[in-house]
Motif scaffolding. Structure first.
Motif, PDB file in Angstrom:
ATOM      1  N   HIS A 169      -3.511  13.100 -10.194  1.00 11.84           N
ATOM      2  CA  HIS A 169      -4.201  12.988  -8.922  1.00 11.84           C
ATOM      3  C   HIS A 169      -5.285  14.055  -8.902  1.00 11.84           C
ATOM      4  O   HIS A 169      -5.001  15.252  -8.947  1.00 11.84           O
ATOM      5  CB  HIS A 169      -3.228  13.180  -7.763  1.00 11.84           C
ATOM      6  N   HIS A 197      -6.712   8.693  -7.817  1.00 12.77           N
ATOM      7  CA  HIS A 197      -5.565   8.512  -8.705  1.00 12.77           C
ATOM      8  C   HIS A 197      -6.109   8.062 -10.051  1.00 12.77           C
ATOM      9  O   HIS A 197      -6.826   7.068 -10.139  1.00 12.77           O
ATOM     10  CB  HIS A 197      -4.617   7.444  -8.150  1.00 12.77           C
ATOM     11  N   PRO A 211      -6.784   5.090  -3.065  1.00 10.59           N
ATOM     12  CA  PRO A 211      -6.192   4.439  -1.895  1.00 10.59           C
ATOM     13  C   PRO A 211      -6.310   5.240  -0.605  1.00 10.59           C
ATOM     14  O   PRO A 211      -5.980   4.738   0.460  1.00 10.59           O
ATOM     15  CB  PRO A 211      -4.728   4.287  -2.304  1.00 10.59           C
ATOM     16  N   ARG A 212      -6.789   6.488  -0.686  1.00  5.22           N
ATOM     17  CA  ARG A 212      -6.900   7.346   0.504  1.00  5.22           C
ATOM     18  C   ARG A 212      -8.361   7.600   0.884  1.00  5.22           C
ATOM     19  O   ARG A 212      -8.697   8.652   1.423  1.00  5.22           O
ATOM     20  CB  ARG A 212      -6.207   8.690   0.250  1.00  5.22           C
ATOM     21  N   GLU A 213      -9.251   6.674   0.612  1.00  5.75           N
ATOM     22  CA  GLU A 213     -10.684   6.821   0.872  1.00  5.75           C
ATOM     23  C   GLU A 213     -11.287   7.842  -0.095  1.00  5.75           C
ATOM     24  O   GLU A 213     -10.625   8.317  -1.011  1.00  5.75           O
ATOM     25  CB  GLU A 213     -10.952   7.180   2.333  1.00  5.75           C
ATOM     26  N   ARG A 237       0.555   1.554  -4.059  1.00  6.58           N
ATOM     27  CA  ARG A 237      -0.725   2.236  -4.264  1.00  6.58           C
ATOM     28  C   ARG A 237      -0.630   3.739  -4.032  1.00  6.58           C
ATOM     29  O   ARG A 237      -1.111   4.529  -4.857  1.00  6.58           O
ATOM     30  CB  ARG A 237      -1.799   1.639  -3.349  1.00  6.58           C
ATOM     31  N   LEU A 238      -0.064   4.165  -2.940  1.00  7.59           N
ATOM     32  CA  LEU A 238      -0.046   5.593  -2.629  1.00  7.59           C
ATOM     33  C   LEU A 238       0.710   6.414  -3.666  1.00  7.59           C
ATOM     34  O   LEU A 238       0.250   7.499  -4.058  1.00  7.59           O
ATOM     35  CB  LEU A 238       0.511   5.828  -1.224  1.00  7.59           C
ATOM     36  N   HIS A 279       0.832  -1.201   0.000  1.00  7.95           N
ATOM     37  CA  HIS A 279       0.000   0.000   0.000  1.00  7.95           C
ATOM     38  C   HIS A 279       0.871   1.257   0.000  1.00  7.95           C
ATOM     39  O   HIS A 279       0.597   2.210  -0.746  1.00  7.95           O
ATOM     40  CB  HIS A 279      -0.914  -0.005   1.226  1.00  7.95           C
ATOM     41  N   ARG A 280       1.910   1.243   0.796  1.00  2.81           N
ATOM     42  CA  ARG A 280       2.765   2.420   0.947  1.00  2.81           C
ATOM     43  C   ARG A 280       3.655   2.649  -0.267  1.00  2.81           C
ATOM     44  O   ARG A 280       3.851   3.784  -0.698  1.00  2.81           O
ATOM     45  CB  ARG A 280       3.607   2.268   2.220  1.00  2.81           C
ATOM     46  N   LEU A 288      -8.763  13.029  -4.115  1.00 13.00           N
ATOM     47  CA  LEU A 288      -8.472  11.736  -3.493  1.00 13.00           C
ATOM     48  C   LEU A 288      -8.314  10.611  -4.509  1.00 13.00           C
ATOM     49  O   LEU A 288      -7.966   9.495  -4.142  1.00 13.00           O
ATOM     50  CB  LEU A 288      -9.601  11.376  -2.517  1.00 13.00           C
ATOM     51  N   ASP A 326     -10.696  -1.020   0.905  1.00 16.33           N
ATOM     52  CA  ASP A 326     -10.953   0.374   0.541  1.00 16.33           C
ATOM     53  C   ASP A 326     -12.174   0.917   1.282  1.00 16.33           C
ATOM     54  O   ASP A 326     -13.113   0.182   1.610  1.00 16.33           O
ATOM     55  CB  ASP A 326     -11.184   0.500  -0.964  1.00 16.33           C
TER      56      ASP A 326
END
Length: 269
Positions: free
Chosen positions: A29, A34, A50-52, A15-16, A11-12, A32, A83
């Motif tokens: 971006h 991508h 990935p950040r809600e 995805r981020l 994830h880090r 929120l 998610d």
């Protein structure tokens, strides 16, 4: 590493920062979300969050639909089971998306694969794809298995290999004693994501009559060895139910599920 630890690293690192978008696609971006896409007659897009999705998920979804509708592009919203919001899939369906088959996100350390022996039958050979004729044979195989478009597979593989040769390696297995233009028995490729420690594995389809003879495992080990040689620590696979048990048996871990939701510009408003 435990499955939870592997998922946190994925994830880090992947995805981020959008580290697994298709090379050559435009990446943006939008709040929120991508978003990546390529325009043109065969264009398409890809979205994930990935950040809600904040306080008004439906508005965020509608904005992405409007973006791709304006460009006449189909796109996929890739969701993971963890998610937020938890009902994201239901919201996407209400917005006109179609849920496709879920897959299992498989992660693991390269050394776990290399620790196990893997041999090809003597009647076949494994080699790297060398150009358009090989990409065509691979596309024929993949289209036969999954009906996802002969020209689409061939053109995208060839273009990616041409533009980003250091980030993609494509392999096929063929019968050793037949002419080089015979059918591909198995085909698979590996994408390298610089700076992340991850190599992602794709393809892996095998003709039904050649299954259970070790072809899939051998191609997997070959790509893992190449990743190791290039300094990569981790492997990632979006696995079907056919390949998931094999990957787990070879030492990788099922960490979550991922479901793509497809939207088409022909979808009624």
């Amino acid at each position: 590493m435990t499955p939870d630890e592997l998922l946190e690293v994925f994830h880090r690192r992947i995805r981020l920062p959008d580290a697994d978008t298709i090379p050559g696609w435009k990446t943006e971006h939008d709040g929120l979300v991508h978003r990546s896409y390529v325009e043109g007659p065969d264009g398409a897009g890809f979205v994930e969050a990935p950040r809600e999705l904040g306080d008004d998920p439906d508005a965020v979804i509608a904005a992405q639909v409007a973006f791709f509708r304006d460009r006449g592009l189909p796109f996929e919203w890739k969701t993971y089971a963890y998610d937020e919001p938890a009902d994201l899939g239901e919201r996407l369906v209400r917005a006109g998306f179609t849920a496709e088959e879920p897959e299992t996100l498989i992660l693991g350390e390269v050394d776990a694969i290399l620790a196990r022996p893997s041999l090809l039958p003597s009647k076949v050979r494994l080699r790297e794809a060398e150009g358009p004729p090989d990409y065509h044979r691979i596309a024929v195989l993949m289209n036969t298995l999954w009906h996802n478009g002969l020209e689409r597979i061939e053109e995208r593989l060839a273009a990616e290999a041409r533009m980003f040769p250091d980030r993609l390696s494509v392999f096929l297995v063929e019968e050793a004693l037949k002419e080089p233009d015979g059918p591909a028995l198995t085909a698979a490729w590996v994408r390298f994501h610089p700076g992340t420690g991850f190599a992602s594995l794709w393809g892996g389809g095998t003709l039904p009559e050649w299954r259970r003879q070790g072809l899939y495992s051998a191609v997997l080990a070959h790509r893992a060895r190449l990743a190791k040689d290039r300094g990569y620590e981790f492997l990632r696979v979006d696995a079907s139910e056919d390949s998931r048990p094999i990957l787990q048996k070879l030492g990788l871990h099922a960490v979550t599920t991922t479901t793509p939701y497809a939207w088409n510009p022909d979808t009624p408003t």
